[in-house]
Design an enzyme around this catalytic site. Structure first.
Site, mmCIF file in Angstrom:
data_model
loop_
_atom_site.group_PDB
_atom_site.id
_atom_site.type_symbol
_atom_site.label_atom_id
_atom_site.label_comp_id
_atom_site.label_asym_id
_atom_site.label_seq_id
_atom_site.Cartn_x
_atom_site.Cartn_y
_atom_site.Cartn_z
ATOM 1 N NE ARG A 185 65.343 8.643 87.579
ATOM 2 C CZ ARG A 185 66.326 7.853 87.989
ATOM 3 N NH1 ARG A 185 66.499 6.648 87.455
ATOM 4 N NH2 ARG A 185 67.153 8.259 88.907
ATOM 5 C CG ASN A 227 68.188 16.823 87.252
ATOM 6 O OD1 ASN A 227 68.109 17.494 88.277
ATOM 7 N ND2 ASN A 227 67.988 15.514 87.241
ATOM 8 C CE LYS A 304 66.776 17.914 91.182
ATOM 9 N NZ LYS A 304 66.831 16.593 90.531
ATOM 10 C CD GLU A 308 67.697 14.101 93.370
ATOM 11 O OE1 GLU A 308 67.423 14.305 92.179
ATOM 12 O OE2 GLU A 308 67.265 13.115 94.005
ATOM 13 N NE ARG A 341 60.721 19.373 90.549
ATOM 14 C CZ ARG A 341 61.490 18.318 90.763
ATOM 15 N NH1 ARG A 341 62.792 18.458 90.998
ATOM 16 N NH2 ARG A 341 60.992 17.107 90.760
ATOM 17 C CE LYS A 377 60.100 14.787 93.140
ATOM 18 N NZ LYS A 377 61.191 13.822 92.943
ATOM 19 C CG ASP A 382 61.960 10.607 94.332
ATOM 20 O OD1 ASP A 382 61.161 11.273 93.668
ATOM 21 O OD2 ASP A 382 63.065 10.213 93.893
ATOM 22 C CD GLU A 404 57.556 17.428 90.540
ATOM 23 O OE1 GLU A 404 57.963 18.167 91.461
ATOM 24 O OE2 GLU A 404 58.311 16.942 89.684
ATOM 25 C CD GLU A 410 62.545 7.962 89.511
ATOM 26 O OE1 GLU A 410 61.911 9.028 89.350
ATOM 27 O OE2 GLU A 410 63.625 7.894 90.113
ATOM 28 C CG HIS A 538 64.125 5.188 98.023
ATOM 29 N ND1 HIS A 538 65.137 4.674 97.245
ATOM 30 C CD2 HIS A 538 64.024 6.492 97.672
ATOM 31 C CE1 HIS A 538 65.617 5.630 96.469
ATOM 32 N NE2 HIS A 538 64.946 6.746 96.690
ATOM 33 C CD1 TRP A 560 69.653 9.634 97.222
ATOM 34 C CD2 TRP A 560 71.577 9.703 96.093
ATOM 35 N NE1 TRP A 560 69.775 10.896 96.686
ATOM 36 C CE2 TRP A 560 70.953 10.971 95.983
ATOM 37 C CE3 TRP A 560 72.811 9.518 95.455
ATOM 38 C CZ2 TRP A 560 71.507 12.037 95.266
ATOM 39 C CZ3 TRP A 560 73.359 10.578 94.740
ATOM 40 C CH2 TRP A 560 72.718 11.820 94.647
#
Ligand code: GCV
Length: 713
Positions: A185, A227, A304, A308, A341, A377, A382, A404, A410, A538, A560
């Site tokens: 991102r 990640n 994290k 995901e 997180r 967040k 998201d 966060e 993004e 989203h 998603w």
């Protein structure tokens, strides 16, 4: 006092850059010549620098003051050991400056902490001087930057009495940088960390990165992606990280690492990463010991877990507390911390992703160790262009919470769209959770004043990269700037931050400055208008998230896919989160939840976030929802057109290079806004079956054409 070659070359470099092309590299630390009249009034107050001490931080203070004054006033400040003239700038701490010690400010300075500072116009040795003092060298550096900012923004400097300290302890940037140099991102080039060349070669640019952060008071940097790759914890990579830490240290920026939960298996060859396995706990303890041997001021881990596809304690039937506290125990002897997180959302049949983090974590309130912060967040989904505040804020009074935010855009047009994010963050920080009655704002929760939280912090997902201008879009620098300023003082108004940034970065011309500030302040609402008005969320193209694809249903997980979020059908639009739907609105305290849950009292900006609303629902304007929705999209497009016109009119005020680059991006922004408006409205029209209201332009292409190809960036 002698000058080192390093500081001389930095100053020479800065002076050279002043005459070179304006490419945005200098960010808000340009130190351009001030207006003649201002120079005249400032000159008597800035005549020499008295900042004794051999540390790299004191060197940075001297260099910055000299460079700033050379650029803004055209004078070259002598460095002197003593106050021998009016106008001396005395900077430092009572420990390294007998002059400051003499002032007997120790008590106030201790109260402000090692990062706080005083700036006062006083008489010292019979001379009128300005003192920039702190109990810590980093505080003195922050004070020096603040003093320069006063000059950059044309504030009076003759009778100063400034006292500041940060409200939040940790003010960190999260870099989603991978070891191969790519950035998840990231829209401003490659990673700034040159892993292949480290530790032998450290890009000099890293010093400028640290310096820019210090100018805002940002004091931490998580240098690898959440990640995470276990390799970042290997001895080889720790040595590389130590070289980075060495450059950041004089600027008060400590480094943190994202830790992959399964590292004991991947690096240590263990068969499990179960936090209850003694071998696993020992592995982490030894790893922490090693890290602190290599990087003595290491900040801690960001994790994290079970999110995901990332490994975590739940992989071993343990819970989040088991995982976080095991890591916390390894770091505690070194005063390290864990930022755990809260971005967890397990897909279950019929579940609501917006309620998932609360369900997963709220039951553990009060169970996390003293050196754990839960990093949440700002919104429950998201980093959308607009979300209501995350319901965990206000729901875990016995847990240390830190927000966060996402500085990188993004879901907000990457580094192509001019959008100033301070108003979005203000909306979040000012949200009243009502956790302890009215006035229980998010700010009061995270600064510790509501629940006596000891360890406090805020994180922003960085938007920096190897692009010459750091952030891809010149205006995206303002978001890095605004994050830092809000992290320092969460009460600062968006307008004041924008005004500072414009004056320091673009122009002090009063007319242009106020036009630019207005443009910046309007930009977020405008982007919401052309992307996701009325609580839509989203509905971006899958995977890359650039451009619209409300029809998208191809991702392997329902949550998603845009169709999961907007739930458009012939009756209406929106995700019912009230008791007739998922009921996750109940995660908010009364009366917030009651206001959100009632379609007639729900703020219209969150209408279809909480409700499935009929197309002909009567809005406060008297229009039906469909018409209102369409007019929001149209309004967004019109704003971009007007922004283009206003920017074009500033061609004489802004330097050619940056003017042309921003103008080019605004063309893309207009193209994208039209694409958003047309494709989203055409798609929803297949459900609403209503004509576009008067005032909304005819779409430029057909729905099929929009569906065939995503926008490119
Ligand atoms: C780092 C979103 C982003 C991911 C990101 C994730 C997270 O899902 O699309 O790229 O991963 O958030 O915050 O962990």
């Amino acid at each position: 006092m002698k000058f080192s070659w390093l500081s001389l070359s930095i100053i020479a470099c800065a002076l050279q850059i002043t005459v070179a092309a304006e490419d945005g590299y200098r960010l808000w630390l340009r130190y351009e010549p001030l207006p003649g009249q201002t120079i005249k009034t400032y000159l008597p107050h800035v005549t020499s620098v008295v900042a004794s001490g051999d540390s790299a931080t004191l060197e940075a203070i001297r260099t910055e003051l000299i460079m700033g004054c050379a650029g803004m006033l055209g004078n070259s400040l002598p460095v002197s050991k003593d106050v021998d003239r009016d106008g001396a700038l005395v900077a430092g701490t009572p420990e390294n400056s007998p002059l400051i010690a003499e002032l007997r400010w120790q008590k106030s300075l201790i109260g402000l902490g090692a990062e706080g500072f005083l700036i006062r116009s006083v008489k010292l040795k019979g001379r009128s001087v300005t003192v920039i003092a702190s109990s810590g060298e980093i505080g003195a550096l922050y004070g020096a930057f603040h003093f320069l900012r006063l000059m950059q923004t044309l504030q009076p400097i003759d009778r100063l009495d400034v006292s500041q300290k940060p409200r939040l302890k940790l003010r960190v940037l999260n870099h989603w940088d991978n070891l191969n140099g790519s950035i998840e991102r990231g829209y401003a080039g490659r990673s700034l960390w040159n892993w292949n060349e480290l530790p032998e070669t450290v890009d000099p640019r890293l010093r400028d990165y640290a310096r820019a952060n210090a100018s805002l008071g940002i004091n931490g940097s998580v240098i690898n992606n959440v990640n995470a790759n276990s390799q970042s914890l290997s001895t080889e990579y720790l040595r590389k990280a130590a070289a980075i830490a060495g450059v950041f240290r004089p600027y008060g920026v400590r480094i943190f690492l994202s830790a992959r939960f399964s590292a004991p298996m991947e690096l240590g060859g263990l068969k499990t990463a179960d936090p209850f396995d003694p071998q696993v706990a020992t592995w982490w303890k030894k790893k922490a010991d090693e890290i602190y041997r290599i990087i003595p001021d290491f900040g801690g881990f960001l994790v994290k877990a079970n999110s995901e596809g990332q490994p975590g304690p739940r992989t071993y039937n343990r819970n989040h507390v088991d995982g976080a506290n095991m890591l916390a125990a390894a770091l505690a002897p070194h005063n390290g911390i864990v930022m755990w997180r809260a971005f967890v959302y397990d897909m279950k049949p019929d579940y609501d992703r917006a309620g998932a983090a609360y369900e997963n974590l709220q039951p553990f309130d009060g169970k996390f160790a003293a050196n754990v912060l839960l990093q949440i967040k700002n919104g429950p989904i998201d980093f959308q262009p607009r979300e209501p505040f995350h319901p965990l804020f206000g729901a875990m009074p016995k847990t240390q919470l830190m927000p966060e935010l996402q500085i990188t855009q993004e879901y907000l047009g990457f580094s192509n769209h001019l959008v100033y994010l301070a108003p979005m963050w203000r909306e979040f920080l000012d949200s009243d959770t009502h956790a302890k009655g009215p006035g229980s704002t998010v700010t009061k929760i995270v600064d510790g004043s509501l629940d006596k939280q000891k360890l406090t912090g805020i994180a922003g997902v960085a938007n920096t990269g190897s692009d010459r201008n750091w952030t891809g879009h010149h205006f995206a620098q303002a978001n890095w700037y605004a994050f830092g300023r809000l992290a320092w003082d969460a009460d600062l108004p968006s307008e004041a931050i924008a005004e500072e940034w414009v004056k320091m970065t673009l122009t002090c011309d009063p007319e242009a400055c106020s036009a630019l500030v207005r443009l910046m302040l309007e930009s977020h609402e405008a982007l919401v208008d052309y992307m996701t008005p009325l609580g839509l969320h989203h509905i971006m193209w899958g995977g890359h998230h650039y451009g619209p694809a409300p029809w998208w249903d191809k991702e392997k997980r329902d949550d998603w896919n845009p169709i999961y979020y907007h739930r458009a059908d012939e009756r209406g639009l929106g995700f019912d989160r009230t008791k007739t739907g998922s009921n996750s609105v109940m995660q908010y305290h009364a009366p917030v939840r009651d206001r959100f849950a009632n379609v007639t009292t729900c703020p219209e900006k969150f209408l279809v976030w909480f409700h499935h609303v009929p197309w002909d629902f009567r809005m406060r304007s008297g229009r039906i929802m469909w018409d209102e929705l369409a007019l929001h999209y149209q309004r967004g497009v019109e704003w971009v057109r007007s922004a283009r016109k206003q920017w074009d009119a500033m061609s004489g005020v802004i330097d050619l290079e940056r003017h042309a680059e921003v103008a080019k991006k605004l063309v893309i922004q207009e193209r994208d806004a039209i694409h958003w408006r047309d494709s989203v409205l055409l798609y929803f029209q297949t459900f609403s079956k209503r004509p576009l209201p008067e005032g909304v332009e005819k779409p430029q292409m057909t729905l099929e054409e929009y569906q065939a190809k995503s926008l490119t960036w």
